[in-house]
Design a protein around this motif. Structure first.
Motif, PDB file in Angstrom:
ATOM      1  N   TYR A 162      47.607  34.567  34.186  1.00  0.00           N
ATOM      2  CA  TYR A 162      46.924  34.394  35.479  1.00  0.00           C
ATOM      3  C   TYR A 162      46.361  35.725  35.963  1.00  0.00           C
ATOM      4  O   TYR A 162      45.229  35.803  36.444  1.00  0.00           O
ATOM      5  CB  TYR A 162      47.902  33.830  36.500  1.00  0.00           C
ATOM      6  CG  TYR A 162      47.253  33.335  37.767  1.00  0.00           C
ATOM      7  CD1 TYR A 162      46.165  32.465  37.726  1.00  0.00           C
ATOM      8  CD2 TYR A 162      47.730  33.735  39.019  1.00  0.00           C
ATOM      9  CE1 TYR A 162      45.571  32.010  38.884  1.00  0.00           C
ATOM     10  CE2 TYR A 162      47.143  33.275  40.186  1.00  0.00           C
ATOM     11  CZ  TYR A 162      46.060  32.418  40.112  1.00  0.00           C
ATOM     12  OH  TYR A 162      45.471  31.970  41.275  1.00  0.00           O
ATOM     13  N   THR A 166      42.425  36.635  36.434  1.00  0.00           N
ATOM     14  CA  THR A 166      41.936  37.130  37.731  1.00  0.00           C
ATOM     15  C   THR A 166      41.180  38.443  37.560  1.00  0.00           C
ATOM     16  O   THR A 166      40.100  38.633  38.137  1.00  0.00           O
ATOM     17  CB  THR A 166      43.120  37.344  38.695  1.00  0.00           C
ATOM     18  OG1 THR A 166      43.861  36.136  38.797  1.00  0.00           O
ATOM     19  CG2 THR A 166      42.636  37.757  40.070  1.00  0.00           C
ATOM     20  N   TYR A 167      41.744  39.353  36.757  1.00  0.00           N
ATOM     21  CA  TYR A 167      41.061  40.637  36.545  1.00  0.00           C
ATOM     22  C   TYR A 167      39.720  40.419  35.848  1.00  0.00           C
ATOM     23  O   TYR A 167      38.706  41.011  36.220  1.00  0.00           O
ATOM     24  CB  TYR A 167      41.940  41.573  35.717  1.00  0.00           C
ATOM     25  CG  TYR A 167      41.367  42.963  35.600  1.00  0.00           C
ATOM     26  CD1 TYR A 167      41.648  43.922  36.563  1.00  0.00           C
ATOM     27  CD2 TYR A 167      40.508  43.303  34.557  1.00  0.00           C
ATOM     28  CE1 TYR A 167      41.102  45.192  36.490  1.00  0.00           C
ATOM     29  CE2 TYR A 167      39.952  44.569  34.473  1.00  0.00           C
ATOM     30  CZ  TYR A 167      40.253  45.513  35.437  1.00  0.00           C
ATOM     31  OH  TYR A 167      39.695  46.766  35.359  1.00  0.00           O
ATOM     32  N   MET A 232      40.878  41.220  44.624  1.00  0.00           N
ATOM     33  CA  MET A 232      41.431  39.972  44.094  1.00  0.00           C
ATOM     34  C   MET A 232      42.883  40.160  43.656  1.00  0.00           C
ATOM     35  O   MET A 232      43.565  39.197  43.314  1.00  0.00           O
ATOM     36  CB  MET A 232      40.567  39.476  42.927  1.00  0.00           C
ATOM     37  CG  MET A 232      39.160  39.065  43.362  1.00  0.00           C
ATOM     38  SD  MET A 232      38.084  38.558  42.008  1.00  0.00           S
ATOM     39  CE  MET A 232      38.853  37.012  41.532  1.00  0.00           C
ATOM     40  N   ALA A 234      44.607  41.390  41.076  1.00  0.00           N
ATOM     41  CA  ALA A 234      45.127  40.952  39.778  1.00  0.00           C
ATOM     42  C   ALA A 234      46.456  41.654  39.497  1.00  0.00           C
ATOM     43  O   ALA A 234      46.604  42.851  39.740  1.00  0.00           O
ATOM     44  CB  ALA A 234      44.122  41.290  38.678  1.00  0.00           C
ATOM     45  N   GLU A 238      47.778  37.597  43.407  1.00  0.00           N
ATOM     46  CA  GLU A 238      46.416  37.159  43.076  1.00  0.00           C
ATOM     47  C   GLU A 238      45.814  36.280  44.170  1.00  0.00           C
ATOM     48  O   GLU A 238      46.458  35.341  44.658  1.00  0.00           O
ATOM     49  CB  GLU A 238      46.422  36.389  41.755  1.00  0.00           C
ATOM     50  CG  GLU A 238      46.582  37.256  40.526  1.00  0.00           C
ATOM     51  CD  GLU A 238      48.045  37.466  40.160  1.00  0.00           C
ATOM     52  OE1 GLU A 238      48.902  37.010  40.954  1.00  0.00           O
ATOM     53  OE2 GLU A 238      48.340  38.091  39.125  1.00  0.00           O
ATOM     54  N   ARG A 239      44.596  36.635  44.551  1.00  0.00           N
ATOM     55  CA  ARG A 239      43.886  35.863  45.579  1.00  0.00           C
ATOM     56  C   ARG A 239      42.423  35.785  45.159  1.00  0.00           C
ATOM     57  O   ARG A 239      41.885  36.730  44.575  1.00  0.00           O
ATOM     58  CB  ARG A 239      44.028  36.520  46.948  1.00  0.00           C
ATOM     59  CG  ARG A 239      43.671  37.983  46.988  1.00  0.00           C
ATOM     60  CD  ARG A 239      44.027  38.624  48.309  1.00  0.00           C
ATOM     61  NE  ARG A 239      43.650  40.033  48.343  1.00  0.00           N
ATOM     62  CZ  ARG A 239      43.923  40.845  49.367  1.00  0.00           C
ATOM     63  NH1 ARG A 239      44.556  40.385  50.418  1.00  0.00           N
ATOM     64  NH2 ARG A 239      43.547  42.114  49.338  1.00  0.00           N
ATOM     65  N   TRP A 240      41.800  34.673  45.517  1.00  0.00           N
ATOM     66  CA  TRP A 240      40.458  34.414  45.000  1.00  0.00           C
ATOM     67  C   TRP A 240      39.375  34.465  46.063  1.00  0.00           C
ATOM     68  O   TRP A 240      38.191  34.381  45.741  1.00  0.00           O
ATOM     69  CB  TRP A 240      40.451  33.053  44.293  1.00  0.00           C
ATOM     70  CG  TRP A 240      41.224  33.114  43.010  1.00  0.00           C
ATOM     71  CD1 TRP A 240      42.581  33.063  42.871  1.00  0.00           C
ATOM     72  CD2 TRP A 240      40.691  33.294  41.696  1.00  0.00           C
ATOM     73  NE1 TRP A 240      42.935  33.189  41.549  1.00  0.00           N
ATOM     74  CE2 TRP A 240      41.791  33.325  40.792  1.00  0.00           C
ATOM     75  CE3 TRP A 240      39.408  33.428  41.194  1.00  0.00           C
ATOM     76  CZ2 TRP A 240      41.636  33.481  39.429  1.00  0.00           C
ATOM     77  CZ3 TRP A 240      39.241  33.575  39.823  1.00  0.00           C
ATOM     78  CH2 TRP A 240      40.345  33.598  38.965  1.00  0.00           C
TER      79      TRP A 240
END
Length: 537
Positions: A162, A166-167, A232, A234, A238-240
């Motif tokens: 995950y 994300t990164y 974000m 990573a 983690e947040r989008w």
């Protein structure tokens, strides 16, 4: 899609295939070169931090380092292996993907108009926005490829899936955003050099704003696309939602680019160049004066950027000793205590900044020397040589301007550091020391410029290798220690041979030796240029 919209982008598929055909070697080199560096770095980190104690030590030291904040921002999850990998590769991955899309998109948009090839293509069935859309698709594809390689390398290193995803998504969206920035720059400038300068300046500003915001831990980071990508988090929480900022900015930039395309003449730009005076001055009638005139815009742009960069870096130097107070373990890291520890930390910071800025100036000297190649391909060199100006005189004039300007830029970088330091601390006693420290790295930059001269004179078809030299010295400076490269490889970089001023004392022998090497390479280039054909068109 309406009929009008379809007609405005008709032919984009053919154009994309043509771009991929022309860049069948260039694009793989970018992806393999940049992606390979990221992969090697990502795989090199886990063995170095294979115990919880080592990971905790990294979080304590690097997590409080001003250099790390300035260069890589505040990476989330530094107390995890994923956060350490992300922090180590961020500088190369983020700057690399942004510069990649800038060069690729300008090459297939503004440079095509400048060369006249785009006009030839538009004589066929090709919509008004087809070239812009093709440039967008190409830039997006390149960014996604590098981001995919980065994500795969993180997974191969055993990191969280995950966090790796994300990164990778943040990196891809950062590249896409700067693809939009580049497309706007292409509409503003009338030349490929101008478009590269505008887009490159946008990358630099975004990178510095994120770095300064990270150092001061304030909201400045949210004014930069680099900050959005890193926001974000990573390998942290983690947040989008920051991805929406990158997507929104990209949409706005693309809408602006499309509007500008519709409101400018083909081949022109909104920042049109002014006509020159009716009569040239006496200096412009000489090869050196003409070379100065041709390089004037490039020199002013780089001088302004590097001077400001020096001021920004210099302004943070007085805050470096505060780390000793906030993190007493830092004194153990530098092997000293009290004022000695503060001085050692400042010297280490300055040494890295001197070297980093010297590597950046390599980009100027290569661009400046390669103006010879651009003038030759455009056919203007033949016009100059049709007068009483000889080949050696012309090449020597352009080379002299490039190398002298490099020395001037080096002094300006040192002055910028001193001014920034003086403004922040109120002390103005460091001018000589910081200008001298920056000049200590000048021979390394001159060798890179002289190598470009030699390639142009001896192997003109291989002048692009000069950029590989810039990438090599950047690799040695930024990742050489991390990758554990053998000395035989590191020694290829001229900067490896110079004393690490101010940490180490200045050494005359390597300084003079590199200057001699630079002189020899320039002489070889001049010799080769006299014996080869001049190519135009």
């Amino acid at each position: 899609m309406s009929g009008a919209t379809r007609s405005s982008v008709v032919g984009v598929g053919h154009l994309v295939r043509l771009i991929l055909r022309r860049d069948r070697l260039r694009l793989p080199l970018w992806v393999v070169g940049l992606g390979g560096t990221i992969v090697a770095s990502a795989l090199a980190v886990p063995p170095l931090y294979d115990t919880p104690e080592k990971i905790a030590g990294y979080a304590r030291t690097v997590g409080a380092s001003p250099v790390s904040y300035l260069m890589s921002g505040r990476q989330a999850g530094l107390d995890t292996l994923g956060g350490i990998v992300a922090n180590e590769i961020s500088q190369v991955a983020q700057l690399g993907v942004c510069l990649m899309v800038v060069f690729l998109v300008v090459r297939h948009t503004r440079a095509e108009e400048e060369s006249g090839r785009a006009e030839l293509l538009r004589s066929t069935v090709l919509g008004r926005h087809a070239a812009t859309l093709a440039g967008l698709l190409y830039g997006v594809a390149a960014a996604v490829l590098v981001a995919g390689v980065t994500t795969a390398s993180m997974l191969a290193a055993g990191l969280s899936g995950y966090g790796s995803l994300t990164y990778g998504v943040g990196l891809a969206l950062l590249g896409v955003t700067y693809t939009g920035v580049t497309l706007v720059a292409v509409q503003l400038s009338t030349s490929s050099r101008g478009a590269l300068g505008l887009a490159g300046a946008a990358v630099t500003v975004g990178y510095l704003v994120r770095g300064l915001g990270a150092m001061q831990d304030n909201g400045l980071v949210w004014l930069s696309p680099f900050g959005w990508a890193q926001g974000m988090d990573a390998f942290g929480d983690e947040r989008w939602w920051p991805a929406a900022l990158l997507l929104a900015a990209t949409a706005l930039l693309l809408a602006l680019a499309a509007r500008l395309v519709a409101h400018r003449d083909f081949g022109g730009g909104l920042l049109d160049t002014r006509p020159g005076p009716e009569r040239a001055g006496r200096l412009l009638g000489t090869p050196f004066g003409l070379a100065v005139r041709l390089q004037r815009g490039l020199l002013i742009g780089w001088a302004t950027g590097l001077l400001l960069l020096g001021v920004l870096y210099g302004s943070v130097v007085p805050t470096v000793p505060d780390l000793i107070a906030s993190n007493p373990e830092m004194a153990q890291v530098v092997g000293a205590s009290g004022r000695a520890a503060e001085d050692a930390l400042v010297d280490a910071f300055l040494g890295y900044i001197f070297l980093f800025m010297a590597v950046i100036s390599c980009g100027f000297v290569v661009s400046s020397v390669l103006r010879l190649r651009a003038e030759e391909e455009a056919g203007r060199t033949e016009t100059v040589l049709a007068t009483t100006v000889g080949r050696t005189t012309w090449m020597a004039a352009v080379t002299a301007v490039a190398l002298i300007a490099t020395a001037v830029l080096t002094v300006l970088m040192g002055l910028g550091l001193a001014v920034g330091y003086g403004i922040a601390s109120g002390e103005w006693t460091q001018v000589v020391g910081q200008v001298g420290g920056q000049l200590a790295y000048l021979p390394g930059t001159l060798v890179v410029g002289a190598l470009t001269v030699a390639l142009y004179g001896l192997l003109p078809a291989w002048t692009g290798l000069a950029w590989a030299a810039v990438a090599l010295v950047a690799l040695q400076v930024i990742l050489g220690q991390l990758l554990g490269l053998p000395d035989a490889v590191l020694a290829v970089s001229p900067f490896w041979h110079l004393a690490a001023v101010p940490v180490d004392d200045f050494e005359v022998l390597p300084f003079v030796s590199l200057v001699v090497v630079a002189v020899g390479l320039v002489a070889a280039g001049l010799w080769g240029y006299r014996r080869r054909d001049v190519v135009s068109g």
